[in-house]
Write a protein that holds these residues in place. Structure first.
Motif, PDB file in Angstrom:
ATOM      1  N   MET A  83       0.830  -1.210   0.000  1.00 15.98           N
ATOM      2  CA  MET A  83       0.000   0.000   0.000  1.00 15.98           C
ATOM      3  C   MET A  83       0.864   1.259   0.000  1.00 15.98           C
ATOM      4  N   THR A  84       1.956   1.214   0.756  1.00 18.95           N
ATOM      5  CA  THR A  84       2.838   2.388   0.811  1.00 18.95           C
ATOM      6  C   THR A  84       3.482   2.642  -0.548  1.00 18.95           C
ATOM      7  N   ILE A  85       3.889   1.550  -1.201  1.00 20.08           N
ATOM      8  CA  ILE A  85       4.493   1.696  -2.521  1.00 20.08           C
ATOM      9  C   ILE A  85       3.480   2.239  -3.530  1.00 20.08           C
ATOM     10  N   PRO A 356      -4.723  14.652  -4.157  1.00 12.62           N
ATOM     11  CA  PRO A 356      -3.823  13.655  -3.556  1.00 12.62           C
ATOM     12  C   PRO A 356      -4.430  12.904  -2.371  1.00 12.62           C
ATOM     13  N   THR A 357      -5.659  13.244  -1.986  1.00 11.03           N
ATOM     14  CA  THR A 357      -6.214  12.711  -0.739  1.00 11.03           C
ATOM     15  C   THR A 357      -6.233  11.186  -0.724  1.00 11.03           C
ATOM     16  N   THR A 358      -6.794  10.565  -1.767  1.00 13.13           N
ATOM     17  CA  THR A 358      -6.900   9.101  -1.797  1.00 13.13           C
ATOM     18  C   THR A 358      -5.531   8.442  -1.743  1.00 13.13           C
ATOM     19  N   SER A 359      -4.598   8.948  -2.537  1.00  8.30           N
ATOM     20  CA  SER A 359      -3.242   8.380  -2.554  1.00  8.30           C
ATOM     21  C   SER A 359      -2.565   8.553  -1.197  1.00  8.30           C
ATOM     22  N   PHE A 360      -2.772   9.698  -0.575  1.00  7.98           N
ATOM     23  CA  PHE A 360      -2.164   9.948   0.728  1.00  7.98           C
ATOM     24  C   PHE A 360      -2.742   8.999   1.780  1.00  7.98           C
ATOM     25  N   VAL A 361      -4.048   8.767   1.729  1.00 10.00           N
ATOM     26  CA  VAL A 361      -4.686   7.864   2.687  1.00 10.00           C
ATOM     27  C   VAL A 361      -4.159   6.440   2.522  1.00 10.00           C
ATOM     28  N   CYS A 363      -1.257   5.544   1.298  1.00  9.65           N
ATOM     29  CA  CYS A 363       0.126   5.552   1.786  1.00  9.65           C
ATOM     30  C   CYS A 363       0.167   5.580   3.314  1.00  9.65           C
ATOM     31  N   PHE A 364      -0.674   6.388   3.912  1.00  7.52           N
ATOM     32  CA  PHE A 364      -0.705   6.515   5.373  1.00  7.52           C
ATOM     33  C   PHE A 364      -1.122   5.197   6.029  1.00  7.52           C
ATOM     34  N   ILE A 365      -2.172   4.552   5.487  1.00  2.97           N
ATOM     35  CA  ILE A 365      -2.622   3.270   6.040  1.00  2.97           C
ATOM     36  C   ILE A 365      -1.514   2.226   5.920  1.00  2.97           C
ATOM     37  N   LEU A 369       0.126   0.126   8.986  1.00  4.52           N
ATOM     38  CA  LEU A 369       0.162  -1.333   9.041  1.00  4.52           C
ATOM     39  C   LEU A 369       1.576  -1.845   9.288  1.00  4.52           C
ATOM     40  N   VAL A 370       2.560  -1.259   8.630  1.00  2.00           N
ATOM     41  CA  VAL A 370       3.952  -1.664   8.837  1.00  2.00           C
ATOM     42  C   VAL A 370       4.366  -1.383  10.276  1.00  2.00           C
TER      43      VAL A 370
END
Length: 378
Positions: A83-85, A356-361, A363-365, A369-370
């Motif tokens: 998800m982060t990638i 960028p909101t969806t992409s940021f969310v 990445c944040f999730i 998780l990590v």
């Protein structure tokens, strides 16, 4: 606002990011495989469980729970990394919407330019009455009124206040009614034969007329009356910020073009029309019918004056109308509104907005998780 499909400003960055990530993951997996070969193999590990009570550890609830938690944390970490990638790749590509924004409409400035000489009171009254429907329909448009005879008077400065404009039109209508009353009731009256009551009514009517026409007859004994060109030019330069091109400017001019100048006017009709065209101001002309024109006498040529005014008006891109039973002033107002020169277009612009909101969310999730997986003991 009209939104189009989601697009990426730099879509190539998605490939770059995913490619680099795959290479890094392959290297990490390869390193772990290489490292595992140097550790004790599974067969050797299994042998150790046979010594002492080591075999019992596998059967303990705490061990089983920790083993399940370990695998869950591993899955969480893997999902988090992916998800982060993915979120980072999208952020680098800059997701955006292309939107078409309508900022409003290009508004109009409309001046009513009235020749208030007595020969036009009937036409002026009808036109002022029907102009109210135009004013009622104004939405962001502005209206003003100038009136002229020998000289020009700014009767209503340009305004968006519809109620005030209609109030002023009502007052102007009364002025034209008073003009008509004076012409019909007192034109051939012997004032010396009037009773005191009749004379008082006459004075009251005369005073009411003076409130309007005093400024329009300045120096009339020297200059004459119905100076059409000067009236139009004065109206033109009553527009605020005339050099500003953001608004459509229109003059609706009511006159019989029967100029009675005692000397050459400062500006004549043709010249005034040229100034209007130069400043992108469209003029619409309203001319009286021939039967009303006959009241002026035989010194004026109806067809000649009509054609002169028609030519001047059309040189500005406007239209020329002759009022009459088959085309009254209400029809003229509607025709003017529908004329190409009176049409205004919406002002729209294309805007690209980052989302960028969806992409940021995502990445944040992934990072959370990590972090949780790491805290769980992997």
């Amino acid at each position: 606002m009209e939104l189009n499909n989601l697009t990426y400003r730099h879509p190539e960055y998605v490939g770059y990011c995913l490619g680099i990530s795959i290479v890094v993951l392959v290297l990490i997996i390869g390193f772990r495989i290489w490292k595992s070969r140097k550790t004790i193999g599974n067969k050797e590990k299994n042998k150790t469980w046979g010594y002492g009570a080591m075999w019992m550890i596998r059967e303990m609830p705490g061990y089983k729970f920790r083993k399940i938690k370990y695998y869950v944390c591993c899955v969480m970490a893997l999902v988090g990394v992916i998800m982060t990638i993915v979120g980072s790749a999208q952020l680098m590509a800059r997701p955006s919407y292309t939107s078409k924004i309508t900022t409003g409409v290009k508004r109009r400035d409309i001046f009513l330019c009235l020749d208030v000489s007595y020969s036009l009171y009937g036409l002026n009254y009808d036109f002022a009455e029907n102009l109210k429907s135009l004013v009622q329909g104004l939405d962001g448009d502005r209206i003003g009124i100038t009136m002229y005879n020998t000289t020009s008077v700014l009767y209503l400065p340009m305004t968006e206040d519809k109620d005030f404009a209609i109030e002023r039109l009502d007052e102007m209508e009364q002025y034209f009614i008073n003009q008509k009353k004076l012409e019909e009731d007192y034109a051939d009256v012997d004032y010396y034969s009037m009773s005191d009551e009749e004379f008082d009514k006459y004075l009251e009517l005369s005073d009411a007329l003076q409130l309007f026409q005093a400024g329009t007859l300045t120096n009339s004994s020297e200059k004459g009356s119905s100076l059409i060109g000067e009236g139009l030019a004065s109206c033109l330069y009553s527009f605020p910020y005339l050099e500003d091109d953001d608004r459509t400017r229109v003059i609706i001019m009511v006159t019989d073009n029967a100029e009675n100048a005692f000397k050459k006017p400062t500006v004549e009709l043709k010249e005034a029309a040229g100034l209007c065209a130069k400043n992108n101001v469209t003029v619409f002309g309203v001319f009286p019918p021939e039967e009303e024109f006959d009241l002026l006498g035989e010194d004026y040529d109806y067809e000649q004056l009509k054609n002169e005014m028609k030519s001047a008006v059309e040189s500005t891109g406007g239209a020329f109308y002759v009022a009459g039973s088959d085309f009254d002033t209400s029809s003229i107002v509607k025709s003017i509104q529908q004329h190409e020169a009176m049409q205004v277009d919406e002002i729209s612009m294309t805007k690209v907005t980052d989302v960028p909101t969806t992409s940021f969310v995502i990445c944040f999730i992934g990072i959370v998780l990590v972090a949780v997986a790491k805290g769980g003991g992997i």
